[in-house]
Design an enzyme around this catalytic site. Structure first.
Site, PDB file in Angstrom:
ATOM      1  N   ARG A 249       0.622  -5.365  -9.692  1.00 15.81           N
ATOM      2  CA  ARG A 249      -0.452  -4.544 -10.233  1.00 15.81           C
ATOM      3  C   ARG A 249      -0.093  -4.078 -11.633  1.00 15.81           C
ATOM      4  O   ARG A 249       1.050  -3.684 -11.901  1.00 15.81           O
ATOM      5  CB  ARG A 249      -0.716  -3.333  -9.327  1.00 15.81           C
TER       6      ARG A 249
ATOM      7  N   ARG B 286       6.035   3.854  -8.544  1.00 13.41           N
ATOM      8  CA  ARG B 286       4.850   3.125  -8.996  1.00 13.41           C
ATOM      9  C   ARG B 286       5.313   1.953  -9.860  1.00 13.41           C
ATOM     10  O   ARG B 286       5.637   2.120 -11.037  1.00 13.41           O
ATOM     11  CB  ARG B 286       3.925   4.063  -9.785  1.00 13.41           C
TER      12      ARG B 286
ATOM     13  N   GLU C  95       1.512   9.034  -0.643  1.00 13.67           N
ATOM     14  CA  GLU C  95       0.833   7.984   0.133  1.00 13.67           C
ATOM     15  C   GLU C  95       1.747   6.775   0.324  1.00 13.67           C
ATOM     16  O   GLU C  95       2.371   6.297  -0.623  1.00 13.67           O
ATOM     17  CB  GLU C  95      -0.448   7.560  -0.594  1.00 13.67           C
TER      18      GLU C  95
ATOM     19  N   SER D 107      -2.624   2.970   3.412  1.00 16.15           N
ATOM     20  CA  SER D 107      -4.063   3.228   3.514  1.00 16.15           C
ATOM     21  C   SER D 107      -4.641   2.226   4.502  1.00 16.15           C
ATOM     22  O   SER D 107      -4.365   1.025   4.404  1.00 16.15           O
ATOM     23  CB  SER D 107      -4.754   3.047   2.158  1.00 16.15           C
TER      24      SER D 107
ATOM     25  N   ARG E 223       8.018   2.160  -1.008  1.00 18.44           N
ATOM     26  CA  ARG E 223       7.895   3.599  -0.751  1.00 18.44           C
ATOM     27  C   ARG E 223       8.624   3.996   0.535  1.00 18.44           C
ATOM     28  O   ARG E 223       9.127   5.111   0.643  1.00 18.44           O
ATOM     29  CB  ARG E 223       6.426   4.002  -0.727  1.00 18.44           C
TER      30      ARG E 223
END
Length: 426
Positions: free
Chosen positions: A264, A279, A351, A354, A393
C-alpha cells in the site's frame, strides 16, 4: 455497484442510506443519466426499424420502376445509417457516463450500523481479556525501543534499500514473524475450515474494480510499468476467484484464506505512524474471504469475526471489538467490525483486523452469481472479507505485551512449536 432498476424503485431509501454515509450523489442524478441513455437507445431502435422498412420499400419502388422514389428512399437509408453509426458511439458514451457515476458510489450501510462521521463515533461491542501487568517500574516500551528486538528490527538498512516505511527483519524477529503467520494459516485451515490459497500478488485492474479499490482509490495502490497492480490485500485475488462464475448452491459457502505480502502506498497517511513498523508499504497479512448465499452472509460475518478473535485469544492478547460507524466503514462494506489490540508501549488500542460483509456489492461489480437449487433464476452471491489477522501488527503486539524488564521478549506458548521450542528472544 448497484442495479439502476433497484435505484429507480427505491430512490428514497437509496438517498437516505447514502446520506448516512455523508455521500452527496442522489438517485435523481443517476436516474437522469439513465433516462438520457434510455431515450437515446429508443431513438436508435426507431431508426433501425425505419431503415429496415425503407429498405423493403426500395425493393417495391424498383419493382414498380419508380426510380425517383427509390432514390429518395436510398438517400433516406444512407442518412439513417450515418445517424446509427454516430448514435452507437453516443450510446457507448452514455453507458460509460452512467457506469462511471455508479462505480464511485459506496455501499449502503445496514440499518443497525451506528451513525457517525469518523472513528470517534465507532461503538465498542466488547472487551476481551485484561491489560497486561509488568514486573518493572518503568513504562512499557514500544516495539522499536526493546533491547531484545532492536537488532532484529533494522529500519536503517531498509531505508537504504527502499526508503521510508519499510523494515528489514533479522534473526529471531524474522523467525517470529514467520511463526505468527504460520500459526494463523494453520489455525484457519485446520480448525476453522478455510481452504488455503497461494494467489498471485500481481493483478489486473479488473480484479481491483471488482472488489472496489478502483477507480476511486488508485492513489493507494502500487502500479507496475505494465498493466498490473500489486495487491493491497489478498481480498482482491481471493474474492475474484468467484468473478464471472456461476456457482452451484452446494458450493456455498466458499471459505478461502491466504498468507501473503500486501502493498500500500499509504497516500493519505503522511506524517502518521512514521516510527516503528505500524504502518508500512509492505506487510504480511492472513486474509479470510467467504462467498455465501444472501441469507447466510450476516451469520457468516459473526463467524468470521470469531475466527479472527481466536487468533488473539490463543496469543493471549488483550483486545476490544468495535462496530464501525457509517463514516468510518470501507467503501465496499455494509457493516464492519474492527478488532483493536492493546499495545502497552503506545498505551492505546490499535486496529489489527477488520471483518466486513459486502452483500452483493462486489458480486455485481465482478458478475459473481450462483444457481439456487431447483430454480432457473440466477442470483448474486454475497461476499465477506476479514483480516485473520495482520501479521506485522500481531508481531508488534507480541513484542510489546510480552516484554520483560531486561528488554527481552517471552515467546507465547502457542508460537513455541514454530520457534523450535524457543522461550525467550533477546
Amino acid at each position: 455497484m448497484f442495479d439502476i432498476k433497484w435505484i429507480r424503485d427505491n430512490s428514497e431509501a437509496f438517498d437516505k442510506a447514502l446520506a448516512r454515509r455523508g455521500y452527496k450523489t442522489s438517485a435523481e442524478n443517476l436516474i437522469a443519466l439513465d433516462d438520457a441513455r434510455r431515450s437515446h437507445v429508443t431513438k436508435l431502435q426507431e431508426a433501425q426499424e425505419r431503415r429496415n422498412a425503407a429498405s423493403k420499400e426500395i425493393g417495391k419502388a424498383m419493382a414498380a420502376k419508380d426510380e425517383a422514389k427509390a432514390q429518395a428512399l436510398k438517400d433516406e437509408v444512407a442518412g439513417i445509417k450515418s445517424f446509427i453509426q454516430d448514435g452507437e458511439a453516443t450510446e457507448r458514451e452514455l453507458n460509460a457516463a452512467l457506469e462511471d457515476a455508479m462505480a464511485v458510489i459506496p455501499n449502503l450501510p445496514l440499518e443497525d450500523v451506528p451513525q457517525g462521521e469518523d472513528e470517534a463515533d465507532n461503538v465498542e461491542l466488547r472487551i476481551v481479556g485484561e491489560k497486561p501487568t509488568f514486573q518493572f517500574n518503568h513504562p512499557p516500551k514500544e516495539h522499536f525501543e526493546l533491547e531484545g528486538a532492536e537488532s532484529g528490527l533494522d529500519f536503517t538498512t531498509a531505508a537504504k534499500l527502499s526508503g521510508s516505511r519499510f523494515v528489514l527483519l533479522k534473526g529471531q524477529i524474522a523467525r517470529l514473524e514467520r511463526a505468527i503467520g504460520q500459526f494463523m494459516i494453520d489455525l484457519h485451515t485446520q480448525e476453522h475450515g478455510y481452504m488455503e490459497v497461494s494467489p498471485p500478488l500481481l493483478v489486473h485492474d479488473t480484479a481491483l474494480f471488482g472488489t472496489g479499490q478502483l477507480p476511486k482509490f488508485e492513489e493507494d495502490l502500487f502500479k507496475t510499468n505494465g498493466d498490473h497492480y500489486l495487491i493491497p490485500t489478498a481480498e482482491v485475488p481471493l474474492t475474484n476467484m468467484a468473478a464471472g462464475e456461476i456457482l452451484p448452491e452446494e458450493a456455498l459457502p466458499m471459505r478461502v484464506t491466504a498468507l501473503t505480502y500486501c502493498f500500500r502506498s499509504e497516500a493519505g497517511s503522511a506524517g502518521r505512524d512514521t516510527r516503528g513498523m505500524l504502518r508500512q508499504h509492505q506487510f504480511m497479512k492472513c486474509e479470510l474471504v467467504s462467498v455465501t448465499k444472501p441469507d447466510d452472509s450476516l451469520d457468516e460475518l459473526e463467524r468470521m469475526l470469531g475466527c479472527a478473535e481466536t487468533v488473539l485469544k490463543k496469543l493471549g492478547l488483550h483486545y476490544r471489538v468495535m462496530t464501525l460507524c457509517t463514516g468510518d466503514m470501507g467503501f465496499g462494506a455494509r457493516k464492519t467490525y474492527d478488532i483493536e489490540v492493546w499495545l502497552p508501549g503506545q498505551d492505546t488500542y490499535r486496529e489489527i483486523s477488520s471483518c466486513s460483509v459486502c452483500g452483493d456489492f462486489q458480486a455485481r461489480r465482478m458478475n459473481a452469481r450462483y444457481r439456487p437449487e431447483g430454480s432457473k433464476q440466477l442470483g448474486h452471491v454475497h461476499t465477506l472479507n476479514g483480516s485473520g489477522v495482520a501479521v506485522g501488527r500481531a508481531l508488534i503486539a507480541v513484542l510489546e505485551n510480552y516484554q520483560n524488564a531486561d528488554g527481552s521478549i517471552t515467546v507465547p506458548d502457542v508460537l513455541r512449536p514454530y520457534m523450535n521450542g524457543l522461550e525467550t528472544i533477546g
